[in-house]
Design an enzyme around this catalytic site. Structure first.
Site, PDB file in Angstrom:
ATOM      1  CG  HIS A  15      74.282  -1.218  71.812  1.00 61.41           C
ATOM      2  ND1 HIS A  15      75.060  -0.036  71.919  1.00 61.41           N
ATOM      3  CD2 HIS A  15      72.959  -0.069  72.459  1.00 61.41           C
ATOM      4  CE1 HIS A  15      74.761   1.167  72.840  1.00 61.41           C
ATOM      5  NE2 HIS A  15      73.492   1.068  73.144  1.00 61.41           N
ATOM      6  NE  ARG A  70      70.651  24.669  78.394  1.00 65.46           N
ATOM      7  CZ  ARG A  70      69.281  24.203  77.347  1.00 65.46           C
ATOM      8  NH1 ARG A  70      69.331  24.804  76.640  1.00 65.46           N
ATOM      9  NH2 ARG A  70      68.912  23.570  77.527  1.00 65.46           N
ATOM     10  CE  LYS A 114      63.740   2.376  74.951  1.00 70.61           C
ATOM     11  NZ  LYS A 114      64.164   1.815  75.966  1.00 70.61           N
ATOM     12  CE  LYS A 119      72.413   4.173  72.410  1.00 69.58           C
ATOM     13  NZ  LYS A 119      71.771   3.632  72.467  1.00 69.58           N
ATOM     14  CD  GLU A 159      66.426  -1.356  77.184  1.00 67.60           C
ATOM     15  OE1 GLU A 159      65.866   0.402  77.791  1.00 67.60           O
ATOM     16  OE2 GLU A 159      65.879  -0.589  76.215  1.00 67.60           O
TER      17      GLU A 159
HETATM   18  P1  NAP Z   1      69.787  14.977  79.207  1.00 63.58           P
HETATM   19  O1  NAP Z   1      68.847  14.325  80.390  1.00 63.58           O
HETATM   20  O2  NAP Z   1      68.892  15.591  78.472  1.00 63.58           O
HETATM   21  O3  NAP Z   1      71.132  16.225  79.802  1.00 63.58           O
HETATM   22  C1  NAP Z   1      70.755  17.126  78.276  1.00 63.58           C
HETATM   23  C2  NAP Z   1      72.379  17.632  78.926  1.00 63.58           C
HETATM   24  O4  NAP Z   1      73.167  19.172  78.100  1.00 63.58           O
HETATM   25  C3  NAP Z   1      72.172  18.818  80.440  1.00 63.58           C
HETATM   26  O5  NAP Z   1      73.239  18.820  81.101  1.00 63.58           O
HETATM   27  C4  NAP Z   1      71.733  19.434  79.871  1.00 63.58           C
HETATM   28  O6  NAP Z   1      71.552  20.651  80.528  1.00 63.58           O
HETATM   29  C5  NAP Z   1      72.219  20.000  78.370  1.00 63.58           C
HETATM   30  N1  NAP Z   1      72.369  20.898  77.933  1.00 63.58           N
HETATM   31  C6  NAP Z   1      71.323  20.723  76.417  1.00 63.58           C
HETATM   32  N2  NAP Z   1      71.361  21.344  75.957  1.00 63.58           N
HETATM   33  C7  NAP Z   1      72.361  22.221  75.772  1.00 63.58           C
HETATM   34  C8  NAP Z   1      73.160  23.593  75.428  1.00 63.58           C
HETATM   35  N3  NAP Z   1      72.639  24.472  74.006  1.00 63.58           N
HETATM   36  N4  NAP Z   1      74.170  24.039  76.006  1.00 63.58           N
HETATM   37  C9  NAP Z   1      74.801  23.236  76.848  1.00 63.58           C
HETATM   38  N5  NAP Z   1      74.470  22.063  77.253  1.00 63.58           N
HETATM   39  C10 NAP Z   1      73.412  21.843  77.378  1.00 63.58           C
HETATM   40  O7  NAP Z   1      70.161  13.702  78.267  1.00 63.58           O
HETATM   41  P2  NAP Z   1      71.678  12.703  78.766  1.00 63.58           P
HETATM   42  O8  NAP Z   1      70.096  10.991  78.853  1.00 63.58           O
HETATM   43  O9  NAP Z   1      72.320  12.255  79.630  1.00 63.58           O
HETATM   44  O10 NAP Z   1      72.172  11.781  77.169  1.00 63.58           O
HETATM   45  C11 NAP Z   1      72.652  12.498  76.909  1.00 63.58           C
HETATM   46  C12 NAP Z   1      73.629  12.226  75.693  1.00 63.58           C
HETATM   47  O11 NAP Z   1      73.676  10.911  75.663  1.00 63.58           O
HETATM   48  C13 NAP Z   1      72.393  12.490  74.389  1.00 63.58           C
HETATM   49  O12 NAP Z   1      72.550  11.893  72.614  1.00 63.58           O
HETATM   50  C14 NAP Z   1      72.348  10.696  74.283  1.00 63.58           C
HETATM   51  O13 NAP Z   1      71.203   9.931  73.955  1.00 63.58           O
HETATM   52  C15 NAP Z   1      72.814  10.063  74.938  1.00 63.58           C
HETATM   53  N6  NAP Z   1      72.911   8.520  75.870  1.00 63.58           N
HETATM   54  C16 NAP Z   1      72.632   9.039  77.002  1.00 63.58           C
HETATM   55  C17 NAP Z   1      72.023   7.538  77.978  1.00 63.58           C
HETATM   56  C18 NAP Z   1      71.390   7.655  79.205  1.00 63.58           C
HETATM   57  O14 NAP Z   1      71.592   6.881  79.520  1.00 63.58           O
HETATM   58  N7  NAP Z   1      70.505   8.539  79.859  1.00 63.58           N
HETATM   59  C19 NAP Z   1      72.566   6.542  76.908  1.00 63.58           C
HETATM   60  C20 NAP Z   1      73.582   6.299  76.231  1.00 63.58           C
HETATM   61  C21 NAP Z   1      73.403   7.519  75.477  1.00 63.58           C
HETATM   62  P3  NAP Z   1      71.694  22.415  80.590  1.00 63.58           P
HETATM   63  O15 NAP Z   1      69.622  22.485  80.085  1.00 63.58           O
HETATM   64  O16 NAP Z   1      71.578  23.129  82.084  1.00 63.58           O
HETATM   65  O17 NAP Z   1      71.763  22.850  79.804  1.00 63.58           O
END
Ligand code: NAP
Length: 496
Positions: free
Chosen positions: A239, A51, A344, A147, A215
């Protein structure tokens, strides 16, 4: 010597959630490394979507600063890589921005299209519906689902049904990055590329298996998500069960995606149920309290949760630790426990699979030779990916027959003189290549939930709070008791 890196077909890889933690910390560095190795050709594009009101240059600046560490030795390569990177602002739930995005996609109609949904799962349906509405799900297009796929079987089915209305199962890549780790793939090579292990790979020779994913960090800023998930949903259902399947599956007839996944599915189906009748004997839940984390004093879970969330709580029954004893009801594994442990804020950051072989049936050595230890095959997933086979040998020299337990070390970085690629590097390019072997099929996800749901239900029905443990330890003492009741101990020989 490393295998030469072959370029993949031209692609457009769209990262929904392109500004998020996963995209910036994992996906873009992985793509950059593959670019530096020559696998990504000019004409491919990486398109971030979120966004935030950025343009291409604003997004490139964000990615440049995120990649600076990785790119310090490849400055000019970074400039070339960033030319492949684009950005389109849109809200998955609103119309604005989608026309422009679809126009951009239309510029390279022959590229493979990968839509990586790196957002919260509650946006998956909105995103897929719009992709379908614009006809972007046709031909060589694939969708990658991060996931968690649901929080139980019913919610996983809803997500899979909704995504399935737009993308066929063959286009759907459910990622579990543990499967992209070199060690996990090496498990296939060790088991099925050597005549040595497979004859021993059964209840006749293997005493037990341990899988630890530990972790040192707490929930950090993922508190609100984590409090609705907990360790069983976050780590075990996906996992750890996938790792268990890779250890336990029968030899597939080939490495074709369905041959491998069919065998994993059979393992999931053969897991003995854990439910209200036996959960208290076979599982332990814990929650961390204040203590030491990475050498510093750290707060407990509730404090961490409150500092990462707007709403404040005094109590949570979410587990940050789980240990359990699983069993597989089939001929190969009858009577062989698989002990799983994850948490954790534990004492060390380590992920390992330990295959402990049975002791020798009779010792011919005198007590002065020292104790006879069991052979163990230790597969380390992180840090320092590698494999060690622990063997007993004679201590060299003339001092009498003294036994020593030593590892035959197959640490990859040393053996091959290369840094191991991050799992996402392999998996992202597998999606472009159209190879889903290392991705979870829908029926695997369902079978894993079918096994996990009764454990969650038993915990809910039992009403017990998770056992407290001090940060920086190996979890609640009940987890030690879980394995010691069977006359075994957790493997904590991580330094060796
Ligand atoms: P995050 O940091 O909260 O990022 C979320 C992303 O989604 C941001 O780019 C956000 O940007 C965008 N977003 C949110 N609402 C939106 C909307 N309505 N329309 C379009 N874009 C939108 O989350 P993350 O840690 O990257 O994780 C993302 C997914 O991967 C989750 O399902 C998480 O469980 C999974 N995951 C993450 C990790 C990790 O290491 N981080 C590992 C395994 C799995 P804006 O707010 O600018 O829209």
């Amino acid at each position: 010597m490393t295998a030469p890196a072959l370029p993949v077909d031209l692609f457009d890889l769209v990262i929904f959630g392109g500004t998020g933690d996963l995209a910036v910390r994992k996906l873009l560095p992985a793509l950059f490394h593959r670019f530096v190795d020559g696998q990504i050709q000019p004409g491919s594009r990486i398109i971030g979507v979120a966004r935030e009101g950025l343009d291409d240059d604003g997004y490139r600046a964000q990615i440049r600063s995120a990649l600076n560490g990785a790119a310090s030795k490849q400055g000019d390569q970074l400039d070339t890589f960033l030319k492949l990177v684009h950005y389109r602002p849109l809200d998955a739930r609103k119309d604005a921005g989608w026309d422009d995005f679809a126009k951009l996609m239309g510029e390279y109609p022959d590229n493979v299209r990968v839509f990586y949904l790196s957002t919260s799962p509650d946006l998956f349906v909105d995103i897929c519906q719009r992709l379908g509405g614009y006809g972007l799900n046709q031909g060589k297009s694939r969708v990658v689902l991060e996931k968690p796929i649901g929080k139980d079987l019913a919610s996983a089915n809803r997500i899979n049904d909704d995504v399935g209305r737009v993308f066929a199962e063959s286009q759907t890549y459910r990622i579990d990055h543990y499967l992209g780790k070199e060690t996990v793939q090496n498990l296939l090579a060790l088991r099925f590329g050597n005549a040595l292990f497979e004859p021993l790979w059964n209840a006749g020779h293997i005493d037990h298996v341990q899988i630890t994913v530990a972790e040192t960090l707490g929930v950090e800023r993922r508190g609100p998500y984590y409090d609705h998930a907990g360790a069983l949903r976050d780590m075990v259902q996906n996992h750890m069960l996938q790792l268990l399947c890779m250890v336990a599956m029968e030899p597939p007839s080939s490495l074709s995606p369905d041959a491998v996944r069919d065998e994993k599915l059979k393992v999931l189906h053969a897991l003995k149920p854990i439910n209200e009748t036996n959960a208290s004997q076979l599982t332990v839940r814990g929650q961390y309290r204040a203590g030491v984390g990475e050498g510093q004093s750290v707060p407990g879970y509730i404090e961490d949760l409150n500092s990462s969330s707007k709403s404040k709580v005094e109590h949570s029954s979410t587990e940050t630790f789980v240990a359990l004893k699983a069993e597989i009801a089939n001929w190969r594994w009858s009577g062989v426990p698989f002990y799983l442990r994850t948490g954790k804020r534990l004492a060390e950051r380590v992920s390992e699979i330990v295959v402990a072989f049975k002791p020798v049936p009779h010792s011919i050595f005198t007590a002065s030779a020292g104790p006879l230890a069991q052979n163990r095959l230790v597969l380390r997933l992180q840090p320092d990916e590698g494999v060690k086979l622990w063997l007993t040998i004679k201590h060299p020299g003339p001092g009498g027959l003294r036994l020593r337990h030593v590892p035959l070390d197959m640490s990859f970085a040393e053996a091959f003189g290369v840094q191991q690629p991050d799992a996402y590097e392999r998996l992202l390019l597998d999606v472009v290549r159209g190879n889903p072997t290392l991705f979870m099929r829908r029926d695997e996800v369902e079978a894993a939930w079918r096994w996990a749901d009764p454990i969650l239900a038993a915990w809910a029905a039992g009403g017990e709070s998770p056992r407290p443990y001090t940060s920086g330890t190996w979890g609640p003492s009940a987890a030690v008791a879980l394995i010691e009741r069977d006359g075994r101990t957790w493997d904590e020989d991580f330094e060796q």
